[in-house]
Scaffold this motif. Structure first.
Motif, PDB file in Angstrom:
ATOM      1  N   VAL A 115       0.892  -1.148   0.000  1.00 12.23           N
ATOM      2  CA  VAL A 115       0.000   0.000   0.000  1.00 12.23           C
ATOM      3  C   VAL A 115       0.933   1.201   0.000  1.00 12.23           C
ATOM      4  O   VAL A 115       1.711   1.381   0.939  1.00 12.23           O
ATOM      5  CB  VAL A 115      -0.902   0.023   1.260  1.00 12.23           C
ATOM      6  CG1 VAL A 115      -1.730   1.302   1.296  1.00 12.23           C
ATOM      7  CG2 VAL A 115      -1.786  -1.209   1.303  1.00 12.23           C
ATOM      8  N   VAL A 116       0.910   1.970  -1.072  1.00 10.67           N
ATOM      9  CA  VAL A 116       1.817   3.111  -1.177  1.00 10.67           C
ATOM     10  C   VAL A 116       1.218   4.274  -0.408  1.00 10.67           C
ATOM     11  O   VAL A 116       0.101   4.706  -0.669  1.00 10.67           O
ATOM     12  CB  VAL A 116       2.048   3.508  -2.651  1.00 10.67           C
ATOM     13  CG1 VAL A 116       2.973   4.708  -2.739  1.00 10.67           C
ATOM     14  CG2 VAL A 116       2.629   2.338  -3.426  1.00 10.67           C
ATOM     15  N   LEU A 117       1.984   4.762   0.552  1.00 13.89           N
ATOM     16  CA  LEU A 117       1.524   5.857   1.398  1.00 13.89           C
ATOM     17  C   LEU A 117       2.515   7.002   1.266  1.00 13.89           C
ATOM     18  O   LEU A 117       3.678   6.875   1.648  1.00 13.89           O
ATOM     19  CB  LEU A 117       1.444   5.380   2.853  1.00 13.89           C
ATOM     20  CG  LEU A 117       0.824   6.331   3.861  1.00 13.89           C
ATOM     21  CD1 LEU A 117      -0.612   6.663   3.487  1.00 13.89           C
ATOM     22  CD2 LEU A 117       0.874   5.717   5.250  1.00 13.89           C
ATOM     23  N   ALA A 118       2.055   8.096   0.674  1.00 16.85           N
ATOM     24  CA  ALA A 118       2.901   9.266   0.458  1.00 16.85           C
ATOM     25  C   ALA A 118       1.995  10.486   0.341  1.00 16.85           C
ATOM     26  O   ALA A 118       0.770  10.349   0.224  1.00 16.85           O
ATOM     27  CB  ALA A 118       3.720   9.110  -0.819  1.00 16.85           C
ATOM     28  N   HIS A 119       2.600  11.656   0.377  1.00 19.89           N
ATOM     29  CA  HIS A 119       1.812  12.867   0.157  1.00 19.89           C
ATOM     30  C   HIS A 119       1.076  12.709  -1.174  1.00 19.89           C
ATOM     31  O   HIS A 119       1.652  12.200  -2.144  1.00 19.89           O
ATOM     32  CB  HIS A 119       2.722  14.105   0.131  1.00 19.89           C
ATOM     33  CG  HIS A 119       1.947  15.367   0.182  1.00 19.89           C
ATOM     34  ND1 HIS A 119       1.308  15.870  -0.932  1.00 19.89           N
ATOM     35  CD2 HIS A 119       1.683  16.209   1.197  1.00 19.89           C
ATOM     36  CE1 HIS A 119       0.687  16.982  -0.598  1.00 19.89           C
ATOM     37  NE2 HIS A 119       0.894  17.210   0.689  1.00 19.89           N
ATOM     38  N   PRO A 120      -0.190  13.115  -1.253  1.00 20.65           N
ATOM     39  CA  PRO A 120      -0.967  12.914  -2.480  1.00 20.65           C
ATOM     40  C   PRO A 120      -0.297  13.460  -3.748  1.00 20.65           C
ATOM     41  O   PRO A 120      -0.444  12.866  -4.817  1.00 20.65           O
ATOM     42  CB  PRO A 120      -2.279  13.648  -2.209  1.00 20.65           C
ATOM     43  CG  PRO A 120      -2.387  13.732  -0.739  1.00 20.65           C
ATOM     44  CD  PRO A 120      -0.986  13.751  -0.204  1.00 20.65           C
TER      45      PRO A 120
END
Length: 138
Positions: free
Chosen positions: A72-77
């Motif tokens: 699940v890639v989690l980064a600033h949009p």
């Protein structure tokens, strides 16, 4: 931003193992985040900047070690498309995250000038995408 990302991970992905860049990993620990956590803290080549490509490459090595195939890639949009593309280029299967817009802010005190506000990021990201494209990273 790092605190927001850590909070989002804690609220939505408590049960999943985490591979987090050190700033997010530290924020996650500060808020009592639990579970398996792998921390990426530095570039493997001393003195080099820990960029997105290096984080993704180290994450891939950690995933290989554990036999994990999907993240699940989690980064600033605004950063998410490049992170996702870099993951896919290295053969990592990704899952899109919804709900990040509005949940992840910019940090006006960031040491990285391009992450302080949307205008600075809009100026930086197209250049980063061109560089990543030229290097074959996306």
């Amino acid at each position: 931003s790092n605190q927001d990302l850590a909070q989002f991970a804690k609220q939505h992905f408590t049960e999943l193992p985490k591979i987090l860049q050190f700033e997010i990993a530290d924020a996650y620990a500060e808020i009592g985040g639990a579970g398996k956590l792998e921390r990426i803290s530095a570039h493997r080549k001393p003195g080099k900047y820990l960029d997105t490509r290096e984080v993704v490459d180290q994450a891939r090595l950690i995933m290989d070690r554990h036999g994990w195939k999907t993240v699940v890639v989690l980064a600033h949009p605004m950063h998410l498309p490049r992170v996702d593309a870099a993951c896919r280029k290295l053969g990592i299967q990704t899952v899109a995250v919804s709900g990040l817009n509005g949940a992840i802010e910019f940090d006006p005190l960031s040491t990285q000038s391009w992450t302080r506000n949307a205008d600075k990021f809009r100026g930086y990201e197209p250049l980063a995408l061109v560089l990543y494209g030229l290097k074959g990273w996306v």
